[in-house]
Design an enzyme around this catalytic site. Structure first.
Site, mmCIF file in Angstrom:
data_model
loop_
_atom_site.group_PDB
_atom_site.id
_atom_site.type_symbol
_atom_site.label_atom_id
_atom_site.label_comp_id
_atom_site.label_asym_id
_atom_site.label_seq_id
_atom_site.Cartn_x
_atom_site.Cartn_y
_atom_site.Cartn_z
ATOM 1 N N GLY A 163 0.811 -1.210 0.000
ATOM 2 C CA GLY A 163 0.000 0.000 0.000
ATOM 3 C C GLY A 163 0.844 1.259 0.000
ATOM 4 N N CYS A 164 0.243 2.342 0.471
ATOM 5 C CA CYS A 164 0.794 3.681 0.245
ATOM 6 C C CYS A 164 2.057 4.016 1.037
ATOM 7 C CB CYS A 164 -0.282 4.729 0.533
ATOM 8 S SG CYS A 164 -1.625 4.710 -0.681
ATOM 9 N N PHE A 165 2.375 3.254 2.081
ATOM 10 C CA PHE A 165 3.601 3.584 2.836
ATOM 11 C C PHE A 165 4.857 3.015 2.185
ATOM 12 C CE2 PHE A 165 2.046 -0.354 4.928
ATOM 13 C CZ PHE A 165 3.168 -1.163 4.807
#
Length: 389
Positions: A163-165
């Site tokens: 995901g986004c991290f």
């Protein structure tokens, strides 16, 4: 006979991991945010949902996004009507698409990074590939190795479903690989295609609608290594330290589930609040050893999860408006490209610094921070050191 300690010492690099090249790529299909609500509700046969469309228009208006790039064209969606439904069985169609397109888009960015680096690709020792789009065995790392013609002995690491991290995660991993393997040259690639998450609107799942308003496609690549060869390899940023943490009381704040209907996302409203409330703790832990406590003295690269996150972080830390300029610029021009975003922001920052005649790659400053935010709620914190231009 050599001792283990002597052998280990010889394996380690002397200097810090350094970003030596950056490349980015997007699909050709560009979507203007101002036109997207009409297009989205038409292509998903949802024009009768007038109230929901008005809500979506407001989301797009507030997104601070001007345009995005998407692999999914109108033609592709017409050929795959189940992608346009809210929750129709569609995983096969999505997977078949992205397992091909994710490595291809990654190759575009990697080719640019390798060209800027200026060294033969045979010198690449490691590959770190990251995507939230599509899972196969062998994976996108293997496909990219073949597409680029890398050596079969390249040491590969494939990261799925972070995901986004994960833009922060790949830097943390590349740093450890470069610093603990003398002479290592790590090709890092993040490639994201929203074909896994695209779906029609539904009144009961507004957080899915938020994703439809924010997410875009893109890939970014870096070459990372320690001890750059003078006059041959040109450092851009040094990676000084890297940390990861799970925020307290954040269970379920951002969830993703890969099921028969594709990848669905669930977001709690308090995500911006959770991040802004806890961000100073991460900053203190990262910068106290350096004697830094003025957050405006840093250059900033933050994952642009959405405008609300950026606004609340800016407010909580009393950041000057210009601190998040590069971050907001990438959000505006590309949308939220998940793991690839922070690498696009690194590229934008160094480009603008040269254009503006500044004396370092970090907006004229010495120290900087890179943040990744994503499912968990997980935060990656990377301390960066700029390089003189």
């Amino acid at each position: 006979m050599v001792t283990v300690e002597e052998f280990r010492k010889a394996q380690r690099a002397e200097g810090p991991a350094t970003i030596m090249a950056i490349g980015t790529a997007t699909p050709a299909n560009c979507v203007l945010q101002s036109e997207y609500p009409d297009y989205y509700f038409r292509i998903t046969n949802s024009e009768h949902k007038t109230e929901l469309k008005e809500k979506f228009k407001r989301m797009c208006d507030k997104s601070m996004i001007r345009k995005r790039y998407m692999h999914l064209t109108e033609e592709i969606l017409k050929e795959n009507p189940n992608l346009c439904a809210y929750e129709a069985p569609s995983l096969d169609a999505r997977q078949d698409m992205v397992v091909v397109e994710v490595p291809k888009l990654g190759k575009e960015a990697a080719t640019k990074a390798i060209k800027e680096w200026g060294q033969p690709k045979s010198k690449i020792t490691h590959l770190v590939f990251c995507t939230t789009s599509g899972v196969d065995m062998p994976g996108a790392d293997y496909q990219l190795t073949k597409l680029l013609g890398l050596r079969p002995s390249v040491k590969r690491l494939m990261m799925y479903q972070q995901g986004c991290f994960a833009g922060g995660t790949v830097l943390r991993l590349a740093k450890d690989l470069a610093e603990n393997n003398k002479g290592a040259r790590v090709l890092v690639v993040c490639s994201e295609i929203t074909a896994v998450t695209f779906r029609g609107p539904n009144d009961t799942h507004l957080d899915s609608l938020v994703g439809q308003a924010l997410f875009g496609d893109g890939s970014a690549a870096l070459i990372v290594g320690s001890d750059p060869i003078p006059e041959v390899e040109k450092p851009i940023f040094e990676l000084v330290s890297a940390a990861q943490t799970i925020l307290p009381d954040s269970d379920g704040a951002i969830d993703g589930h890969l099921r028969e209907v594709g990848l669905t996302f669930h977001l709690l409203k308090d995500v911006p609040g959770l991040i802004s409330k806890n961000i100073e703790k991460s900053l203190n832990e990262a910068f106290k050893p350096l004697g830094i406590s003025d957050w405006n003295s840093l250059f900033w690269i933050a994952h642009p999860g959405g405008p609300a996150i950026l606004d609340q972080v800016e407010s909580k830390l009393a950041l000057k408006t210009e601190k998040l300029r590069a971050t907001r610029h990438v959000l505006s021009e590309y949308g939220n490209m998940s793991s690839a975003c922070v690498l696009f922001i690194l590229d934008e920052m160094r480009r603008k610094c040269v254009e503006d005649g500044l004396n370092t790659t970090g907006e004229g400053l010495e120290w900087g921070v890179l943040f990744g935010f994503g499912p968990g709620l997980t935060v990656e914190t990377v301390v960066l050191h700029s390089v003189a231009i």
